[in-house]
Design a protein around this motif. Sequence first.
Motif: not given
Length: 194
Positions: A148-160
């Motif tokens: 796994f290569v996980v690019k984490t962005y500084p967002f909190f979506a809550g759902t999706g």
Amino acid sequence: MRTLTYFVATTVDGFIGAPDGDGDFFYGSLDPEFVGYLAEEYPETIAAAGRAHLGLSEAPPKRFDAVLMGRRTYEPGLKEGMTSPYGHVREQYVVSRSLTASPDPQVRLISGDLVARVRELKARDGLGIWLCGGADLATQLIDEIDEFVVKTYPFFAGTGMPMSRAGFGVRPLELTGFRAFGGGQTVGSYAVKR
């Protein structure tokens, strides 16, 4: 043997897209340092239009020479006339039960036994295989993913749309790399412990 890598963008809370699957909001957080890193380390994961813009038109694949995507991942580009988004890699595959003919000679369709087909692709010589998305495809291939290569962005979506719908199951991973960027993005690499 080739490896299957789920290289994916996600929010801090683990969503790869809005509830309808749209992931365009990720593009609002692309600082130059992060984009430069992706262009240098993962140039083949940048679609044709982005490659031209970044001066990567001639950059050879570095980690992956095959890309595997679901129909819903492929479809937005197709609607914009991009029939071969990753023509710079040796093999492009779209997994679909609804497409009966490929819109482009460089794109091959997979509609049958996906796991068997991926095992066949992994047995071939070459660079790695990039699992481009989405959640349903990652769910079907969860036991075939090697990294796994996980690019984490500084967002909190809550759902999706989640990274996967594989259901609960502890799958041990080993951290093999981590990098943080000034814009708040991080890239973590994890090998699956078998």
